[in-house]
Motif scaffolding. Structure first.
Motif, PDB file in Angstrom:
ATOM      1  N   MET A   4       1.033  -1.246  -0.005  1.00 39.31           N
ATOM      2  CA  MET A   4      -0.095  -0.025   0.060  1.00 39.31           C
ATOM      3  C   MET A   4       0.964   1.183  -0.022  1.00 39.31           C
ATOM      4  SD  MET A   4      -2.723   1.433   2.596  1.00 39.31           S
ATOM      5  CE  MET A   4      -4.311   0.521   2.156  1.00 39.31           C
ATOM      6  N   GLN A   5       0.772   1.957  -1.182  1.00 40.12           N
ATOM      7  CA  GLN A   5       1.698   3.228  -0.974  1.00 40.12           C
ATOM      8  C   GLN A   5       1.015   4.173  -0.390  1.00 40.12           C
ATOM      9  OE1 GLN A   5       1.720   3.192  -5.586  1.00 40.12           O
ATOM     10  NE2 GLN A   5       3.710   3.762  -5.199  1.00 40.12           N
ATOM     11  N   ILE A   6      -0.068   4.516  -0.659  1.00 40.91           N
ATOM     12  CA  ILE A   6      -1.015   5.627  -0.147  1.00 40.91           C
ATOM     13  C   ILE A   6      -2.531   5.177   0.406  1.00 40.91           C
ATOM     14  CG2 ILE A   6      -1.898   7.942  -0.205  1.00 40.91           C
ATOM     15  CD1 ILE A   6       0.717   8.570  -2.213  1.00 40.91           C
ATOM     16  N   GLY A   7      -2.972   5.489   1.391  1.00 42.04           N
ATOM     17  CA  GLY A   7      -4.417   5.121   1.756  1.00 42.04           C
ATOM     18  C   GLY A   7      -4.835   5.224   3.228  1.00 42.04           C
ATOM     19  N   LEU A   8      -6.246   5.144   3.043  1.00 35.25           N
ATOM     20  CA  LEU A   8      -6.619   5.289   4.669  1.00 35.25           C
ATOM     21  C   LEU A   8      -7.064   3.805   4.989  1.00 35.25           C
ATOM     22  CD1 LEU A   8      -9.471   7.839   4.061  1.00 35.25           C
ATOM     23  CD2 LEU A   8      -7.392   8.093   4.904  1.00 35.25           C
ATOM     24  N   VAL A  57       4.494  16.905   1.971  1.00 34.92           N
ATOM     25  CA  VAL A  57       5.636  15.969   1.769  1.00 34.92           C
ATOM     26  C   VAL A  57       6.003  15.820   0.099  1.00 34.92           C
ATOM     27  CG1 VAL A  57       6.633  13.715   2.377  1.00 34.92           C
ATOM     28  CG2 VAL A  57       5.149  14.831   3.772  1.00 34.92           C
ATOM     29  N   ASN A  58       5.197  16.259  -0.620  1.00 32.35           N
ATOM     30  CA  ASN A  58       5.108  16.146  -2.404  1.00 32.35           C
ATOM     31  C   ASN A  58       5.727  14.628  -2.576  1.00 32.35           C
ATOM     32  OD1 ASN A  58       5.302  17.406  -4.455  1.00 32.35           O
ATOM     33  ND2 ASN A  58       7.603  17.873  -4.445  1.00 32.35           N
ATOM     34  N   LEU A  59       4.520  13.914  -2.256  1.00 35.28           N
ATOM     35  CA  LEU A  59       4.571  12.453  -2.653  1.00 35.28           C
ATOM     36  C   LEU A  59       3.773  12.408  -3.909  1.00 35.28           C
ATOM     37  CD1 LEU A  59       3.335  10.896   0.466  1.00 35.28           C
ATOM     38  CD2 LEU A  59       5.546  10.941  -0.241  1.00 35.28           C
ATOM     39  N   GLU A  60       4.231  11.647  -4.750  1.00 39.06           N
ATOM     40  CA  GLU A  60       3.899  11.043  -5.984  1.00 39.06           C
ATOM     41  C   GLU A  60       2.321  10.125  -5.712  1.00 39.06           C
ATOM     42  OE1 GLU A  60       6.087   9.471  -9.001  1.00 39.06           O
ATOM     43  OE2 GLU A  60       7.691  10.802  -8.904  1.00 39.06           O
ATOM     44  N   TYR A  61       1.580  10.614  -6.635  1.00 39.06           N
ATOM     45  CA  TYR A  61       0.170   9.694  -6.411  1.00 39.06           C
ATOM     46  C   TYR A  61       0.193   8.499  -7.069  1.00 39.06           C
ATOM     47  CZ  TYR A  61      -1.877  14.341  -5.988  1.00 39.06           C
ATOM     48  OH  TYR A  61      -2.730  15.538  -5.757  1.00 39.06           O
ATOM     49  N   PRO A  62      -0.205   7.317  -6.481  1.00 32.16           N
ATOM     50  CA  PRO A  62       0.043   6.042  -7.175  1.00 32.16           C
ATOM     51  C   PRO A  62      -0.429   5.956  -8.410  1.00 32.16           C
ATOM     52  CG  PRO A  62      -1.425   5.968  -5.047  1.00 32.16           C
ATOM     53  CD  PRO A  62      -1.097   7.369  -5.326  1.00 32.16           C
ATOM     54  N   THR A  63       0.198   5.320  -9.350  1.00 32.05           N
ATOM     55  CA  THR A  63       0.044   5.293 -10.857  1.00 32.05           C
ATOM     56  C   THR A  63      -1.449   5.010 -11.020  1.00 32.05           C
ATOM     57  OG1 THR A  63       2.231   4.790 -10.953  1.00 32.05           O
ATOM     58  CG2 THR A  63       1.130   4.601 -12.822  1.00 32.05           C
ATOM     59  N   ALA A  64      -1.989   3.965 -10.457  1.00 33.05           N
ATOM     60  CA  ALA A  64      -3.243   3.495 -10.970  1.00 33.05           C
ATOM     61  C   ALA A  64      -4.373   4.742 -10.443  1.00 33.05           C
ATOM     62  CB  ALA A  64      -3.684   2.411 -10.150  1.00 33.05           C
ATOM     63  N   MET A  65      -3.992   5.548  -9.587  1.00 36.75           N
ATOM     64  CA  MET A  65      -5.010   6.385  -9.158  1.00 36.75           C
ATOM     65  C   MET A  65      -4.582   7.956  -9.321  1.00 36.75           C
ATOM     66  SD  MET A  65      -6.237   4.720  -5.629  1.00 36.75           S
ATOM     67  CE  MET A  65      -7.688   5.942  -5.495  1.00 36.75           C
ATOM     68  N   LYS A  66      -3.711   8.040 -10.241  1.00 28.29           N
ATOM     69  CA  LYS A  66      -2.999   9.505 -10.298  1.00 28.29           C
ATOM     70  C   LYS A  66      -4.111  10.620 -10.841  1.00 28.29           C
ATOM     71  CE  LYS A  66      -0.280  11.865 -13.606  1.00 28.29           C
ATOM     72  NZ  LYS A  66       0.897  11.868 -14.702  1.00 28.29           N
ATOM     73  N   TYR A  67      -5.065  10.343 -11.536  1.00 28.83           N
ATOM     74  CA  TYR A  67      -6.093  11.407 -12.110  1.00 28.83           C
ATOM     75  C   TYR A  67      -7.012  11.501 -11.246  1.00 28.83           C
ATOM     76  CZ  TYR A  67      -3.390  11.578 -16.489  1.00 28.83           C
ATOM     77  OH  TYR A  67      -2.398  11.622 -17.401  1.00 28.83           O
ATOM     78  N   PHE A  71      -7.499  15.082  -9.314  1.00 32.22           N
ATOM     79  CA  PHE A  71      -8.976  15.758  -9.601  1.00 32.22           C
ATOM     80  C   PHE A  71      -9.348  16.106  -8.382  1.00 32.22           C
ATOM     81  CE2 PHE A  71     -13.564  15.517  -9.266  1.00 32.22           C
ATOM     82  CZ  PHE A  71     -13.853  16.567 -10.208  1.00 32.22           C
ATOM     83  N   LEU A  72      -9.436  15.261  -7.253  1.00 31.40           N
ATOM     84  CA  LEU A  72      -9.728  15.575  -5.899  1.00 31.40           C
ATOM     85  C   LEU A  72      -8.746  16.818  -5.627  1.00 31.40           C
ATOM     86  CD1 LEU A  72      -9.991  12.228  -4.251  1.00 31.40           C
ATOM     87  CD2 LEU A  72     -11.752  13.943  -4.598  1.00 31.40           C
TER      88      LEU A  72
END
Length: 100
Positions: A4-8, A57-67, A71-72
Motif C-alpha cells: 500500500m503506497q498511500i491510503g486510509l 511531503v510532495n509525494l507522487e500519487y499511485p500510478t493507478a489513481m493518479k488522475y 482531480f480531488l
C-alpha cells in the motif's frame, strides 16, 4: 497494508453495509506501508489529512489513481487548480458545463 503506497485504514465495528461504515472507532493514514497518523475519528477529516500529507511531503500519487487524486486536489480542494493536467481540465469543464 502490504504494497500500500498511500491510503486510509478504517477501523469499524459490525457488518460492512456501506462504503463508509457508521460505527468507525479509528481511522489512520498509510504511506509506504507504514501508519503515519492514527486515532482520527472521521473519514472526511482523515481524507483531508491524507491530501495534506501528500501535498506537504510532495509525494507522487499511485500510478493507478493518479488522475483521481489530481482531480480531488486540483478541482475539489482547489489546490493549484491552474496546474491541472489536460485530462483533469477537460473533466472539470464538462462538469461545469452540465452544472454538477
Amino acid at each position: 497494508m502490504n504494497n500500500m503506497q498511500i491510503g486510509l485504514l478504517i477501523g469499524y465495528e459490525g457488518e460492512l453495509e456501506d462504503a463508509f461504515p457508521e460505527d468507525i472507532f479509528n481511522a489512520g493514514i498509510v504511506v509506504e506501508e507504514k501508519i503515519v497518523l492514527y486515532n482520527l475519528n472521521d473519514i472526511p477529516c482523515s481524507f483531508a489529512m491524507l491530501m495534506g500529507i501528500i501535498y506537504c511531503v510532495n509525494l507522487e500519487y499511485p500510478t493507478a489513481m493518479k488522475y483521481s487524486f489530481e482531480f480531488l486536489q486540483k478541482v475539489v480542494m482547489k489546490i493549484k487548480p491552474d496546474q491541472a493536467s489536460a485530462k483533469v481540465h477537460r473533466l472539470r469543464n464538462k462538469l461545469q458545463k452540465n452544472n454538477f
